[in-house]
Design a protein around this motif. Structure first.
Motif, PDB file in Angstrom:
ATOM      1  N   ILE A   1      94.371  15.181  11.653  1.00  0.00           N
ATOM      2  CA  ILE A   1      93.188  15.798  11.052  1.00  0.00           C
ATOM      3  C   ILE A   1      92.245  16.292  12.150  1.00  0.00           C
ATOM      4  O   ILE A   1      91.796  17.453  12.137  1.00  0.00           O
ATOM      5  N   ASN A   2      91.934  15.434  13.102  1.00  0.00           N
ATOM      6  CA  ASN A   2      90.992  15.810  14.162  1.00  0.00           C
ATOM      7  C   ASN A   2      91.492  16.993  14.989  1.00  0.00           C
ATOM      8  O   ASN A   2      90.715  17.885  15.347  1.00  0.00           O
ATOM      9  N   HIS A   3      92.788  17.023  15.283  1.00  0.00           N
ATOM     10  CA  HIS A   3      93.358  18.111  16.084  1.00  0.00           C
ATOM     11  C   HIS A   3      93.270  19.446  15.337  1.00  0.00           C
ATOM     12  O   HIS A   3      92.788  20.443  15.885  1.00  0.00           O
ATOM     13  N   GLU A   4      93.717  19.463  14.097  1.00  0.00           N
ATOM     14  CA  GLU A   4      93.732  20.731  13.345  1.00  0.00           C
ATOM     15  C   GLU A   4      92.318  21.201  13.008  1.00  0.00           C
ATOM     16  O   GLU A   4      92.028  22.395  13.071  1.00  0.00           O
ATOM     17  N   VAL A   5      91.422  20.290  12.677  1.00  0.00           N
ATOM     18  CA  VAL A   5      90.027  20.674  12.443  1.00  0.00           C
ATOM     19  C   VAL A   5      89.406  21.143  13.759  1.00  0.00           C
ATOM     20  O   VAL A   5      88.596  22.077  13.776  1.00  0.00           O
ATOM     21  N   GLY A   6      89.819  20.552  14.871  1.00  0.00           N
ATOM     22  CA  GLY A   6      89.360  21.020  16.174  1.00  0.00           C
ATOM     23  C   GLY A   6      89.685  22.487  16.393  1.00  0.00           C
ATOM     24  O   GLY A   6      88.868  23.247  16.920  1.00  0.00           O
ATOM     25  N   HIS A   7      90.884  22.897  15.977  1.00  0.00           N
ATOM     26  CA  HIS A   7      91.229  24.320  16.057  1.00  0.00           C
ATOM     27  C   HIS A   7      90.273  25.140  15.197  1.00  0.00           C
ATOM     28  O   HIS A   7      89.793  26.199  15.630  1.00  0.00           O
ATOM     29  N   ARG A   8      90.000  24.664  13.988  1.00  0.00           N
ATOM     30  CA  ARG A   8      89.092  25.399  13.088  1.00  0.00           C
ATOM     31  C   ARG A   8      87.711  25.557  13.720  1.00  0.00           C
ATOM     32  O   ARG A   8      87.030  26.554  13.511  1.00  0.00           O
ATOM     33  N   LEU A   9      87.317  24.585  14.512  1.00  0.00           N
ATOM     34  CA  LEU A   9      86.013  24.633  15.178  1.00  0.00           C
ATOM     35  C   LEU A   9      86.040  25.456  16.468  1.00  0.00           C
ATOM     36  O   LEU A   9      85.040  25.560  17.162  1.00  0.00           O
ATOM     37  N   GLY A  10      87.226  26.006  16.790  1.00  0.00           N
ATOM     38  CA  GLY A  10      87.324  26.904  17.934  1.00  0.00           C
ATOM     39  C   GLY A  10      87.901  26.319  19.201  1.00  0.00           C
ATOM     40  O   GLY A  10      87.888  26.972  20.246  1.00  0.00           O
ATOM     41  N   HIS A  11      88.443  25.110  19.141  1.00  0.00           N
ATOM     42  CA  HIS A  11      88.994  24.479  20.339  1.00  0.00           C
ATOM     43  C   HIS A  11      90.473  24.834  20.518  1.00  0.00           C
ATOM     44  O   HIS A  11      91.232  24.870  19.553  1.00  0.00           O
ATOM     45  N   ASN A  12      90.864  25.062  21.751  1.00  0.00           N
ATOM     46  CA  ASN A  12      92.253  25.374  22.090  1.00  0.00           C
ATOM     47  C   ASN A  12      92.984  24.120  22.547  1.00  0.00           C
ATOM     48  O   ASN A  12      92.376  23.079  22.756  1.00  0.00           O
ATOM     49  N   HIS A  13      94.290  24.255  22.756  1.00  0.00           N
ATOM     50  CA  HIS A  13      95.080  23.135  23.256  1.00  0.00           C
ATOM     51  C   HIS A  13      94.635  22.738  24.655  1.00  0.00           C
ATOM     52  O   HIS A  13      94.210  23.575  25.446  1.00  0.00           O
ATOM     53  N   GLU A  14      94.750  21.448  24.938  1.00  0.00           N
ATOM     54  CA  GLU A  14      94.439  20.899  26.246  1.00  0.00           C
ATOM     55  C   GLU A  14      95.663  20.161  26.774  1.00  0.00           C
ATOM     56  O   GLU A  14      96.630  19.960  26.057  1.00  0.00           O
ATOM     57  N   ILE A  15      95.591  19.750  28.039  1.00  0.00           N
ATOM     58  CA  ILE A  15      96.710  19.059  28.677  1.00  0.00           C
ATOM     59  C   ILE A  15      96.273  17.688  29.165  1.00  0.00           C
ATOM     60  O   ILE A  15      95.093  17.390  29.249  1.00  0.00           O
ATOM     61  N   CYS A  16      97.246  16.885  29.526  1.00  0.00           N
ATOM     62  CA  CYS A  16      96.983  15.596  30.159  1.00  0.00           C
ATOM     63  C   CYS A  16      96.666  15.873  31.613  1.00  0.00           C
ATOM     64  O   CYS A  16      97.487  16.433  32.332  1.00  0.00           O
ATOM     65  N   SER A  17      95.470  15.497  32.037  1.00  0.00           N
ATOM     66  CA  SER A  17      95.065  15.831  33.399  1.00  0.00           C
ATOM     67  C   SER A  17      95.080  14.652  34.361  1.00  0.00           C
ATOM     68  O   SER A  17      94.957  14.831  35.567  1.00  0.00           O
ATOM     69  N   LYS A  18      95.246  13.422  33.833  1.00  0.00           N
ATOM     70  CA  LYS A  18      95.210  12.258  34.712  1.00  0.00           C
ATOM     71  C   LYS A  18      96.152  11.172  34.184  1.00  0.00           C
ATOM     72  O   LYS A  18      96.075  10.790  33.022  1.00  0.00           O
ATOM     73  N   GLN A  19      97.004  10.682  35.024  1.00  0.00           N
ATOM     74  CA  GLN A  19      97.946   9.627  34.664  1.00  0.00           C
ATOM     75  C   GLN A  19      97.219   8.450  34.009  1.00  0.00           C
ATOM     76  O   GLN A  19      96.244   7.930  34.547  1.00  0.00           O
ATOM     77  N   GLY A  20      97.690   8.044  32.826  1.00  0.00           N
ATOM     78  CA  GLY A  20      97.166   6.872  32.137  1.00  0.00           C
ATOM     79  C   GLY A  20      95.891   7.089  31.342  1.00  0.00           C
ATOM     80  O   GLY A  20      95.426   6.180  30.654  1.00  0.00           O
ATOM     81  N   ALA A  21      95.322   8.283  31.416  1.00  0.00           N
ATOM     82  CA  ALA A  21      94.095   8.580  30.660  1.00  0.00           C
ATOM     83  C   ALA A  21      94.414   8.714  29.172  1.00  0.00           C
ATOM     84  O   ALA A  21      95.569   8.906  28.778  1.00  0.00           O
ATOM     85  N   LEU A  22      93.392   8.632  28.342  1.00  0.00           N
ATOM     86  CA  LEU A  22      93.566   8.941  26.930  1.00  0.00           C
ATOM     87  C   LEU A  22      93.830  10.438  26.799  1.00  0.00           C
ATOM     88  O   LEU A  22      93.161  11.250  27.454  1.00  0.00           O
TER      89      LEU A  22
END
Length: 131
Positions: free
Chosen positions: A82-103
């Motif tokens: 839900i949060n991911h798809e609504v995030g798209h509706r709010l204008g957010h694009n895909h992101e990547i994992c930028s740091k080992q072990g991070a959320l």
């Protein structure tokens, strides 16, 4: 109220809604997502059908989850969907994992993977997990 009072969400049963979150079969999800040029059939994923009023949640994923979250975190996986798809509706694009072990960022395609360029994140359902 969220994001410091900038955004609010309200469930409405009648009248105007800015968008509708719809839990649907893979076929119905594919048909609605195709209206926005998106193909959800390969991995049975969900989508924000941006050219329509629908945010489509694929019932296959809702029921089966994803290997990235495991069987014991179905509730968390559904929150992420839900949060991911609504995030798209709010204008957010895909992101990547930028740091080992991070959320993982909620806008990472966590249904498909948790690693980017050798860094592996931990599954995460929330855009602001620390409050």
């Amino acid at each position: 109220m969220g994001h410091g009072g900038v955004r609010t969400f309200e469930r409405v049963s009648s009248g105007h809604a800015d968008f509708v979150i719809t839990l649907a079969s893979p076929g119905t999800t594919a048909a609605w997502c195709a209206k926005s040029g998106l193909d959800t059939t390969e991995d049975n994923v969900s989508c924000d059908s941006a050219s329509t009023e629908r945010v489509m949640i694929n019932a296959y994923r809702w029921a089966q989850g994803a290997k990235t979250f495991g069987d014991d975190k179905m509730h968390s996986y559904r929150q992420m969907l839900i949060n991911h798809e609504v995030g798209h509706r709010l204008g957010h694009n895909h992101e990547i994992c930028s740091k080992q072990g991070a959320l993982a960022p909620v806008m990472m395609q966590q249904t498909k993977f948790l690693s980017t360029d050798g860094a592996t994140c931990r599954a995460n359902a929330w855009p602001f997990p620390k409050g």
